[in-house]
Design a protein around this motif. Sequence first.
Motif, PDB file in Angstrom:
ATOM      1  N   SER A   1      50.482  68.218  50.506  1.00 36.44           N
ATOM      2  CA  SER A   1      49.909  69.519  50.785  1.00 36.44           C
ATOM      3  C   SER A   1      49.391  69.545  52.210  1.00 36.44           C
ATOM      4  CB  SER A   1      48.810  69.817  49.786  1.00 36.44           C
ATOM      5  OG  SER A   1      47.686  69.013  50.017  1.00 36.44           O
ATOM      6  N   SER A   2      49.196  70.721  52.788  1.00 37.84           N
ATOM      7  CA  SER A   2      48.826  70.838  54.196  1.00 37.84           C
ATOM      8  C   SER A   2      47.429  70.297  54.461  1.00 37.84           C
ATOM      9  CB  SER A   2      48.937  72.283  54.644  1.00 37.84           C
ATOM     10  OG  SER A   2      48.080  73.100  53.867  1.00 37.84           O
TER      11      SER A   2
ATOM     12  N   GLU B   1      55.142  72.296  44.561  1.00 42.74           N
ATOM     13  CA  GLU B   1      54.813  72.457  45.980  1.00 42.74           C
ATOM     14  C   GLU B   1      56.027  72.934  46.768  1.00 42.74           C
ATOM     15  OE1 GLU B   1      53.023  68.911  47.555  1.00 42.74           O
ATOM     16  OE2 GLU B   1      51.237  69.138  46.315  1.00 42.74           O
TER      17      GLU B   1
ATOM     18  N   SER C   1      55.968  76.497  48.640  1.00 43.37           N
ATOM     19  CA  SER C   1      56.080  76.530  50.102  1.00 43.37           C
ATOM     20  C   SER C   1      57.258  77.379  50.575  1.00 43.37           C
ATOM     21  CB  SER C   1      56.188  75.114  50.662  1.00 43.37           C
ATOM     22  OG  SER C   1      57.431  74.544  50.316  1.00 43.37           O
ATOM     23  N   ARG C   2      58.267  77.561  49.730  1.00 43.62           N
ATOM     24  CA  ARG C   2      59.446  78.337  50.110  1.00 43.62           C
ATOM     25  C   ARG C   2      59.510  79.701  49.425  1.00 43.62           C
ATOM     26  NH1 ARG C   2      59.792  73.342  50.950  1.00 43.62           N
ATOM     27  NH2 ARG C   2      61.110  72.428  52.534  1.00 43.62           N
TER      28      ARG C   2
END
Length: 141
Positions: free
Chosen positions: A1-2, A105, A109-110
């Motif tokens: 994760s970011s 995830e 994210s996409r």
Amino acid sequence: SSGINAEYGVTVADSKPKTRYILAVDDSMNTMTDIITCVSKNLGTGNVMNISREEALLLPEITQRVFDILSVNLRMEGTWIKDGAKFEWMSETGIIENITTVIDEYKTSRGLLPIRSCVLGPPASGESLVASQLCVDTNHC
């Protein structure tokens, strides 16, 4: 994760490692076949076809560069990262044990959404059979 990636970046920047390259690894000993099979079971039909190196190079989708990348041996030790990092590791046990989180995830994210379909036809034309087969084939039952 970011959030973890940012925290990792700060940790690395603060510690100023002597090595030029840093590699984060997990503790699993999964092979590429194990990972591909797991991904296929969780995102597709679960069917995996093993082909020889020679057959792979004959496929137009697999260039020499892609073949070389997929063939590289990445077994390395990541002791500095594991011992020197000051944050909580996620998915340390590997991609297979954490495949649901990895897939979630990836999809998030996409912006990927679940598959929705509508099968129409006159009575007794096989709509239910087609819908049922679509469900089985896309692993969405």
